[in-house]
Design a protein around this motif. Structure first.
Motif, mmCIF file in Angstrom:
data_model
loop_
_atom_site.group_PDB
_atom_site.id
_atom_site.type_symbol
_atom_site.label_atom_id
_atom_site.label_comp_id
_atom_site.label_asym_id
_atom_site.label_seq_id
_atom_site.Cartn_x
_atom_site.Cartn_y
_atom_site.Cartn_z
ATOM 1 N N UNK A 1 4.317 -3.205 27.020
ATOM 2 C CA UNK A 1 3.059 -2.522 27.341
ATOM 3 C C UNK A 1 2.533 -1.743 26.150
ATOM 4 N N UNK A 2 3.017 -2.103 24.939
ATOM 5 C CA UNK A 2 2.591 -1.402 23.721
ATOM 6 C C UNK A 2 1.679 -2.316 22.910
ATOM 7 N N UNK A 3 1.079 -1.732 21.870
ATOM 8 C CA UNK A 3 0.222 -2.540 21.014
ATOM 9 C C UNK A 3 0.287 -2.031 19.587
ATOM 10 N N UNK A 4 -0.308 -2.826 18.707
ATOM 11 C CA UNK A 4 -0.416 -2.412 17.311
ATOM 12 C C UNK A 4 -1.683 -1.594 17.171
ATOM 13 N N UNK A 5 -1.586 -0.430 16.555
ATOM 14 C CA UNK A 5 -2.771 0.398 16.395
ATOM 15 C C UNK A 5 -3.449 0.182 15.055
ATOM 16 N N UNK A 6 -2.679 -0.211 14.038
ATOM 17 C CA UNK A 6 -3.286 -0.461 12.724
ATOM 18 C C UNK A 6 -2.376 -1.337 11.878
ATOM 19 N N UNK A 7 -3.004 -2.133 11.050
ATOM 20 C CA UNK A 7 -2.293 -2.898 10.030
ATOM 21 C C UNK A 7 -2.893 -2.447 8.707
ATOM 22 N N UNK A 8 -2.055 -1.843 7.882
ATOM 23 C CA UNK A 8 -2.567 -1.244 6.644
ATOM 24 C C UNK A 8 -2.060 -2.032 5.445
ATOM 25 N N UNK A 9 -3.015 -2.594 4.726
ATOM 26 C CA UNK A 9 -2.643 -3.327 3.506
ATOM 27 C C UNK A 9 -2.646 -2.371 2.319
ATOM 28 N N UNK A 10 -1.545 -2.319 1.600
ATOM 29 C CA UNK A 10 -1.500 -1.565 0.344
ATOM 30 C C UNK A 10 -1.934 -2.538 -0.746
ATOM 31 N N UNK A 11 -3.137 -2.323 -1.244
ATOM 32 C CA UNK A 11 -3.710 -3.251 -2.220
ATOM 33 C C UNK A 11 -3.241 -2.838 -3.618
ATOM 34 N N UNK A 12 -2.568 -3.751 -4.290
ATOM 35 C CA UNK A 12 -2.003 -3.427 -5.604
ATOM 36 C C UNK A 12 -2.309 -4.513 -6.627
ATOM 37 N N UNK A 13 -2.086 -4.152 -7.857
ATOM 38 C CA UNK A 13 -2.317 -5.057 -8.967
ATOM 39 C C UNK A 13 -0.973 -5.713 -9.315
ATOM 40 N N UNK A 14 -0.916 -7.025 -9.161
ATOM 41 C CA UNK A 14 0.352 -7.750 -9.357
ATOM 42 C C UNK A 14 1.031 -7.426 -10.675
ATOM 43 N N UNK A 15 0.216 -7.308 -11.721
ATOM 44 C CA UNK A 15 0.788 -7.118 -13.052
ATOM 45 C C UNK A 15 1.588 -5.815 -13.121
ATOM 46 N N UNK A 16 1.193 -4.836 -12.316
ATOM 47 C CA UNK A 16 1.874 -3.539 -12.347
ATOM 48 C C UNK A 16 3.170 -3.561 -11.532
ATOM 49 N N UNK A 17 3.305 -4.568 -10.670
ATOM 50 C CA UNK A 17 4.429 -4.555 -9.733
ATOM 51 C C UNK A 17 5.776 -4.744 -10.405
ATOM 52 N N UNK A 18 5.838 -5.669 -11.372
ATOM 53 C CA UNK A 18 7.124 -5.907 -12.040
ATOM 54 C C UNK A 18 7.613 -4.604 -12.665
ATOM 55 N N UNK A 19 6.679 -3.854 -13.298
ATOM 56 C CA UNK A 19 7.031 -2.576 -13.906
ATOM 57 C C UNK A 19 7.598 -1.610 -12.874
ATOM 58 N N UNK A 20 6.992 -1.597 -11.694
ATOM 59 C CA UNK A 20 7.461 -0.684 -10.634
ATOM 60 C C UNK A 20 8.884 -1.044 -10.201
ATOM 61 N N UNK A 21 9.125 -2.350 -10.079
ATOM 62 C CA UNK A 21 10.442 -2.811 -9.627
ATOM 63 C C UNK A 21 11.515 -2.458 -10.661
ATOM 64 N N UNK A 22 11.182 -2.669 -11.929
ATOM 65 C CA UNK A 22 12.135 -2.358 -12.997
ATOM 66 C C UNK A 22 12.413 -0.853 -12.995
ATOM 67 N N UNK A 23 11.348 -0.054 -12.806
ATOM 68 C CA UNK A 23 11.511 1.397 -12.751
ATOM 69 C C UNK A 23 12.376 1.819 -11.563
ATOM 70 N N UNK A 24 12.135 1.163 -10.412
ATOM 71 C CA UNK A 24 12.927 1.502 -9.212
ATOM 72 C C UNK A 24 14.413 1.272 -9.486
ATOM 73 N N UNK A 25 14.718 0.186 -10.169
ATOM 74 C CA UNK A 25 16.111 -0.128 -10.485
ATOM 75 C C UNK A 25 16.679 0.915 -11.450
ATOM 76 N N UNK A 26 15.890 1.299 -12.463
ATOM 77 C CA UNK A 26 16.368 2.291 -13.441
ATOM 78 C C UNK A 26 16.589 3.647 -12.780
#
Ligand code: AMP
Length: 196
Positions: free
Chosen positions: A106-131
């Motif tokens: 009896x529940x529902x989804x209230x919102x679907x939120x897309x985090x819009x990002x720039x692909x080129x920046x993502x690899x840097x974020x992942x490497x930083x997360x690991x460091x």
């Protein structure tokens, strides 16, 4: 604050986990991260964990059946503040299953939120997360490296990005600039949540 069930959508490294944790702290929502659940199964060495280990390390998606089962169990536990789906659904079959599971309660989804990002920046974020994990003495995710990341991004575009159209057509999709500072992203998400 009324309970809301929301999905955070976006490629790996978009900041879904970070924002989900803030929502947990600030709104008492419950974060359901299938990635976290699978990593827990992997490190505790359950049969399922052993089964998914190689697939996760290769940056590919595990079967719909496994993740839908994990989510179904957690939904049964309930969440007075609402659920944040983080990293689930990742395929159209998972999205359909989530819709069914919520409807059964009896529940529902209230919102679907897309985090819009720039692909080129993502690899840097992942490497930083690991460091950062390494510097803090925390375990480094085996899939947080540039090689596996490329596969994870491919999986996202092939299998998960179609969900944007799916939820747009259903009328529940909102977009937030995921490249903004963490607090600004949180504020934009709060605005979506408090809108209706
Ligand atoms: P995440 O922490 O969300 O980046 O997920 C890490 C890994 O777990 C993914 O690369 C997949 O191998 C697996 N995984 C997590 N959630 C799902 C899902 N909803 N469907 C399929 N595989 C998933």
């Amino acid at each position: 604050m009324a309970a809301k069930n929301i999905i955070l959508l976006g490629p790996p490294g978009a900041g879904k986990g970070t924002q989900a944790k803030r929502l947990v702290d600030e709104r008492g929502m419950v974060q359901l991260s299938t990635g976290d659940m699978l990593r827990a199964a992997k490190s505790s060495g359950t049969e399922m964990g052993r089964k998914v280990a190689a697939i996760m390390d290769a940056g590919q998606l595990v079967t719909d059946e496994i993740v839908i089962g994990l989510i179904a169990e957690k939904l049964d536990e309930g969440a007075p503040g609402g659920f944040i789906f983080d990293g689930f659904p990742r395929t159209l079959a998972q999205a359909d299953a989530l819709g069914r599971l919520l409807a059964e309660k009896g529940a529902r989804l209230d919102a679907v939120i897309e985090l819009v990002v720039d692909d080129a920046a993502l690899v840097g974020r992942i490497v930083r997360r690991a460091e950062e994990a390494k510097a803090a003495g925390q375990p480094v995710r085996r899939d947080d490296n540039p090689q596996v990341f490329a596969e994870r991004l491919q999986e996202y575009y092939k299998k998960t990005a179609p969900l944007l159209g799916y939820y747009y057509a259903k009328g529940g999709l909102s977009q937030v600039d995921g490249m903004a500072a963490m607090d600004a992203v949180a504020a934009a998400i709060a605005k979506v949540l408090d809108k209706g």
